[in-house]
Design a protein around this motif. Structure first.
Motif, PDB file in Angstrom:
ATOM      1  N   ASP A 104     107.888   5.958  52.033  1.00  0.00           N
ATOM      2  CA  ASP A 104     108.161   6.879  50.931  1.00  0.00           C
ATOM      3  C   ASP A 104     106.860   7.636  50.623  1.00  0.00           C
ATOM      4  OD1 ASP A 104     108.606   8.142  48.560  1.00  0.00           O
ATOM      5  OD2 ASP A 104     109.075   6.328  47.406  1.00  0.00           O
ATOM      6  N   GLN A 105     106.854   8.913  50.903  1.00  0.00           N
ATOM      7  CA  GLN A 105     105.629   9.705  50.761  1.00  0.00           C
ATOM      8  C   GLN A 105     105.154   9.790  49.315  1.00  0.00           C
ATOM      9  OE1 GLN A 105     105.658  13.411  52.886  1.00  0.00           O
ATOM     10  NE2 GLN A 105     106.994  12.632  54.482  1.00  0.00           N
ATOM     11  N   GLU A 106     106.059   9.502  48.366  1.00  0.00           N
ATOM     12  CA  GLU A 106     105.684   9.548  46.944  1.00  0.00           C
ATOM     13  C   GLU A 106     104.971   8.270  46.507  1.00  0.00           C
ATOM     14  OE1 GLU A 106     106.497  12.299  45.134  1.00  0.00           O
ATOM     15  OE2 GLU A 106     107.283  13.100  47.016  1.00  0.00           O
ATOM     16  N   ASP A 107     105.066   7.213  47.318  1.00  0.00           N
ATOM     17  CA  ASP A 107     104.487   5.922  46.947  1.00  0.00           C
ATOM     18  C   ASP A 107     102.984   5.939  47.248  1.00  0.00           C
ATOM     19  OD1 ASP A 107     103.677   3.318  46.655  1.00  0.00           O
ATOM     20  OD2 ASP A 107     105.314   2.448  47.828  1.00  0.00           O
ATOM     21  N   PRO A 108     102.131   5.785  46.212  1.00  0.00           N
ATOM     22  CA  PRO A 108     100.688   5.862  46.453  1.00  0.00           C
ATOM     23  C   PRO A 108     100.074   4.574  47.019  1.00  0.00           C
ATOM     24  CG  PRO A 108     101.121   5.529  44.117  1.00  0.00           C
ATOM     25  CD  PRO A 108     102.461   5.600  44.790  1.00  0.00           C
ATOM     26  N   SER A 109     100.868   3.502  47.174  1.00  0.00           N
ATOM     27  CA  SER A 109     100.308   2.232  47.665  1.00  0.00           C
ATOM     28  C   SER A 109      99.708   2.417  49.046  1.00  0.00           C
ATOM     29  CB  SER A 109     101.400   1.170  47.811  1.00  0.00           C
ATOM     30  OG  SER A 109     102.192   1.110  46.687  1.00  0.00           O
ATOM     31  N   PRO A 110      98.583   1.722  49.312  1.00  0.00           N
ATOM     32  CA  PRO A 110      98.057   1.750  50.679  1.00  0.00           C
ATOM     33  C   PRO A 110      99.089   1.196  51.654  1.00  0.00           C
ATOM     34  CG  PRO A 110      96.880   0.136  49.321  1.00  0.00           C
ATOM     35  CD  PRO A 110      97.817   0.849  48.416  1.00  0.00           C
ATOM     36  N   VAL A 111      98.953   1.576  52.895  1.00  0.00           N
ATOM     37  CA  VAL A 111      99.950   1.212  53.907  1.00  0.00           C
ATOM     38  C   VAL A 111      99.260   0.527  55.074  1.00  0.00           C
ATOM     39  CG1 VAL A 111     101.652   2.123  55.535  1.00  0.00           C
ATOM     40  CG2 VAL A 111     101.478   3.113  53.241  1.00  0.00           C
ATOM     41  N   LEU A 112      99.739  -0.666  55.401  1.00  0.00           N
ATOM     42  CA  LEU A 112      99.259  -1.399  56.576  1.00  0.00           C
ATOM     43  C   LEU A 112     100.352  -1.349  57.638  1.00  0.00           C
ATOM     44  CD1 LEU A 112      97.271  -3.283  58.039  1.00  0.00           C
ATOM     45  CD2 LEU A 112      98.321  -5.198  56.827  1.00  0.00           C
ATOM     46  N   MET A 126     105.228   7.937  60.738  1.00  0.00           N
ATOM     47  CA  MET A 126     104.668   7.882  59.372  1.00  0.00           C
ATOM     48  C   MET A 126     103.288   8.529  59.346  1.00  0.00           C
ATOM     49  SD  MET A 126     105.786   3.972  58.410  1.00  0.00           S
ATOM     50  CE  MET A 126     107.446   3.388  58.792  1.00  0.00           C
ATOM     51  N   ILE A 127     102.473   8.225  60.338  1.00  0.00           N
ATOM     52  CA  ILE A 127     101.118   8.797  60.395  1.00  0.00           C
ATOM     53  C   ILE A 127     101.188  10.315  60.535  1.00  0.00           C
ATOM     54  CG2 ILE A 127      99.060   8.932  61.877  1.00  0.00           C
ATOM     55  CD1 ILE A 127      99.408   5.892  62.363  1.00  0.00           C
ATOM     56  N   ARG A 128     102.095  10.805  61.367  1.00  0.00           N
ATOM     57  CA  ARG A 128     102.213  12.255  61.555  1.00  0.00           C
ATOM     58  C   ARG A 128     102.756  12.935  60.293  1.00  0.00           C
ATOM     59  NH1 ARG A 128     104.493  11.640  67.725  1.00  0.00           N
ATOM     60  NH2 ARG A 128     102.549  12.173  68.806  1.00  0.00           N
ATOM     61  N   ALA A 129     103.703  12.270  59.621  1.00  0.00           N
ATOM     62  CA  ALA A 129     104.247  12.848  58.382  1.00  0.00           C
ATOM     63  C   ALA A 129     103.155  12.927  57.321  1.00  0.00           C
ATOM     64  CB  ALA A 129     105.418  12.006  57.884  1.00  0.00           C
ATOM     65  N   GLN A 132     100.866  15.789  58.330  1.00  0.00           N
ATOM     66  CA  GLN A 132     101.519  17.097  58.137  1.00  0.00           C
ATOM     67  C   GLN A 132     101.570  17.488  56.660  1.00  0.00           C
ATOM     68  OE1 GLN A 132     105.864  17.966  59.150  1.00  0.00           O
ATOM     69  NE2 GLN A 132     104.862  18.284  61.115  1.00  0.00           N
ATOM     70  N   ALA A 133     101.814  16.496  55.791  1.00  0.00           N
ATOM     71  CA  ALA A 133     101.921  16.787  54.353  1.00  0.00           C
ATOM     72  C   ALA A 133     100.562  16.714  53.664  1.00  0.00           C
ATOM     73  CB  ALA A 133     102.892  15.794  53.702  1.00  0.00           C
ATOM     74  N   ASP A 134      99.513  16.424  54.423  1.00  0.00           N
ATOM     75  CA  ASP A 134      98.141  16.343  53.888  1.00  0.00           C
ATOM     76  C   ASP A 134      98.064  15.355  52.716  1.00  0.00           C
ATOM     77  OD1 ASP A 134      95.498  16.854  53.820  1.00  0.00           O
ATOM     78  OD2 ASP A 134      95.652  18.697  52.627  1.00  0.00           O
ATOM     79  N   ILE A 135      98.627  14.167  52.945  1.00  0.00           N
ATOM     80  CA  ILE A 135      98.631  13.116  51.922  1.00  0.00           C
ATOM     81  C   ILE A 135      97.452  12.178  52.196  1.00  0.00           C
ATOM     82  CG2 ILE A 135      99.940  11.110  51.104  1.00  0.00           C
ATOM     83  CD1 ILE A 135     102.494  12.741  51.765  1.00  0.00           C
ATOM     84  N   GLN A 136      96.795  11.728  51.132  1.00  0.00           N
ATOM     85  CA  GLN A 136      95.574  10.925  51.305  1.00  0.00           C
ATOM     86  C   GLN A 136      95.814   9.418  51.155  1.00  0.00           C
ATOM     87  OE1 GLN A 136      92.525  12.356  52.159  1.00  0.00           O
ATOM     88  NE2 GLN A 136      93.823  14.164  52.434  1.00  0.00           N
ATOM     89  N   THR A 137      97.058   8.997  50.977  1.00  0.00           N
ATOM     90  CA  THR A 137      97.336   7.556  50.860  1.00  0.00           C
ATOM     91  C   THR A 137      96.625   6.796  51.977  1.00  0.00           C
ATOM     92  OG1 THR A 137      99.528   8.097  50.024  1.00  0.00           O
ATOM     93  CG2 THR A 137      99.203   5.847  50.813  1.00  0.00           C
ATOM     94  N   LEU A 160      92.791  11.695  64.984  1.00  0.00           N
ATOM     95  CA  LEU A 160      93.154  11.623  63.557  1.00  0.00           C
ATOM     96  C   LEU A 160      92.215  10.674  62.810  1.00  0.00           C
ATOM     97  CD1 LEU A 160      97.063  11.507  63.783  1.00  0.00           C
ATOM     98  CD2 LEU A 160      95.660  13.371  62.870  1.00  0.00           C
ATOM     99  N   ALA A 161      91.878   9.557  63.456  1.00  0.00           N
ATOM    100  CA  ALA A 161      91.023   8.566  62.796  1.00  0.00           C
ATOM    101  C   ALA A 161      89.619   9.117  62.554  1.00  0.00           C
ATOM    102  CB  ALA A 161      90.960   7.292  63.636  1.00  0.00           C
ATOM    103  N   ALA A 162      89.213  10.082  63.376  1.00  0.00           N
ATOM    104  CA  ALA A 162      87.859  10.646  63.233  1.00  0.00           C
ATOM    105  C   ALA A 162      87.796  11.693  62.123  1.00  0.00           C
ATOM    106  CB  ALA A 162      87.428  11.265  64.554  1.00  0.00           C
ATOM    107  N   GLN A 163      88.957  12.133  61.635  1.00  0.00           N
ATOM    108  CA  GLN A 163      88.964  13.171  60.595  1.00  0.00           C
ATOM    109  C   GLN A 163      88.723  12.556  59.217  1.00  0.00           C
ATOM    110  OE1 GLN A 163      92.672  15.292  60.871  1.00  0.00           O
ATOM    111  NE2 GLN A 163      92.244  16.023  62.939  1.00  0.00           N
ATOM    112  N   ALA A 164      88.099  13.328  58.338  1.00  0.00           N
ATOM    113  CA  ALA A 164      87.906  12.853  56.963  1.00  0.00           C
ATOM    114  C   ALA A 164      89.280  12.585  56.354  1.00  0.00           C
ATOM    115  CB  ALA A 164      87.176  13.923  56.156  1.00  0.00           C
ATOM    116  N   GLY A 165      89.434  11.413  55.752  1.00  0.00           N
ATOM    117  CA  GLY A 165      90.723  11.068  55.136  1.00  0.00           C
ATOM    118  C   GLY A 165      91.784  10.654  56.140  1.00  0.00           C
ATOM    119  N   GLY A 166      91.413  10.532  57.409  1.00  0.00           N
ATOM    120  CA  GLY A 166      92.394  10.128  58.432  1.00  0.00           C
ATOM    121  C   GLY A 166      92.712   8.642  58.334  1.00  0.00           C
ATOM    122  N   PRO A 167      93.703   8.186  59.081  1.00  0.00           N
ATOM    123  CA  PRO A 167      94.026   6.759  59.074  1.00  0.00           C
ATOM    124  C   PRO A 167      92.924   5.989  59.789  1.00  0.00           C
ATOM    125  CG  PRO A 167      95.246   7.872  60.807  1.00  0.00           C
ATOM    126  CD  PRO A 167      94.510   8.950  60.057  1.00  0.00           C
TER     127      PRO A 167
END
Ligand SMILES: Cc1cc2nc3c(=O)[nH]c(=O)nc-3n(C[C@H](O)[C@H](O)[C@H](O)COP(=O)(O)OP(=O)(O)OC[C@H]3O[C@@H](n4cnc5c(N)ncnc54)[C@H](O)[C@@H]3O)c2cc1C
Length: 241
Positions: A104-112, A126-129, A132-137, A160-167
């Motif tokens: 759920d993209q609205e859920d701010p909880s961290p995701v493992l 999930m990672i691509r979504a 794409q939505a530029d979410i920082q969770t 993606l992992a190398a980007q600022a804010g990436g997973p």
């Protein structure tokens, strides 16, 4: 139950020596949630039909969906989709399916995210979504693979992992590890999931586990033993052991 729709193969690319991504154009596709899957139906000239489930690998792009299939030796459907299916071929899909194993993209909880082999497919969606939505969770992916060559989406995840804010992304190797790796190769262990980082149960992440049935059960037990609550753990079993 959703109806069967015709799907045309519009793209095919190798992810590893044994995993292939197929792009499928579906005329009436109203979008899907990250983590959902489709049923794929193949029909032989004599009318014989085979149905298997495949996770959606990415957000839909103008009516085109993507699945990534791991070829299993002797596998009836996976061998066809990875080795024989060609651009222009028609097959059938039904979906999107599954409303529980979704982020759920609205859920701010961290995701493992914890994946075994091709279990990374819905987690990549999930990672691509998120990207794409530029979410920082905060997202952390732990992907267990046999060897470095088996890292499905390896280059994209590294980027993606190398980007600022990436997973953040950790690969675990069961058979052969790269020379730089200090963890000896082997199956998932509890301390792979409970390493004292912010991703322990104290961070109360939402946990998504996906892969072969045995892997999912082991990973879920490790997370429970590490103090994660059962209601924060969602699982998707692909079958096999
Ligand atoms: C909800 C869901 C989503 C799925 N998403 C994906 C996906 O994104 N990518 C993907 O590659 N697969 C996915 N699968 C697995 C897929 O549906 C098939 O089970 C898989 O492709 C094997 O089908 P097959 O016809 O090739 O093999 P089969 O002919 O059915 O089986 C061949 C042999 O492989 C064993 N086997 C079957 N399934 C597995 C498995 N998953 N792991 C190990 N051994 C197995 C069987 O016991 C048998 O010995 C998903 C399954 C589910 C339930």
């Amino acid at each position: 139950m959703r109806r069967w729709q015709s799907a045309t193969v519009t793209g095919s690319r190798a992810e590893t020596a044994t995993a292939h991504t197929l792009s499928l154009r579906v005329d009436e596709w109203n979008g899907h949630l990250p983590g959902q899957h489709v049923d794929v139906r193949l029909t032989a000239p004599d009318g014989y039909q085979a149905v298997r489930s495949y996770s959606l690998a990415a957000p839909a792009d103008d009516g085109v969906i993507e699945i990534t299939v791991q070829r299993l030796p002797g596998g009836e459907v996976s061998e066809f989709l990875t080795d024989i299916a060609m651009i222009g071929d028609e097959l059938e899909v039904r979906g999107p399916l599954g409303n529980w194993f979704v982020w759920d993209q609205e859920d701010p909880s961290p995701v493992l995210l914890v994946a075994g082999g091709s279990g990374v497919v819905p987690l990549m969606s999930m990672i691509r979504a998120r990207h794409q939505a530029d979410i920082q969770t905060p997202f952390h992916l732990i992907h267990s693979v046999r060897t470095p060559q088996d890292r499905i989406y390896g280059d994209e995840l590294t980027r993606l992992a190398a980007q600022a804010g990436g997973p953040s992304v950790t690969w675990l190797y069961t058979r052969t590890a790269p020379p730089s790796e200090t963890r000896p190769p082997g199956r998932l262990r509890q301390n792979d999931l409970d390493d004292g980082s912010s991703w322990t149960s104290g961070a109360t992440p939402t946990c998504f586990i996906c892969g072969p049935t045995g892997f999912v059960e082991d990973a879920a037990n490790h997370l429970l033993a590490a103090g994660h609550h059962a209601d924060r753990i969602r699982t998707e079993r692909f079958g096999g052991r």
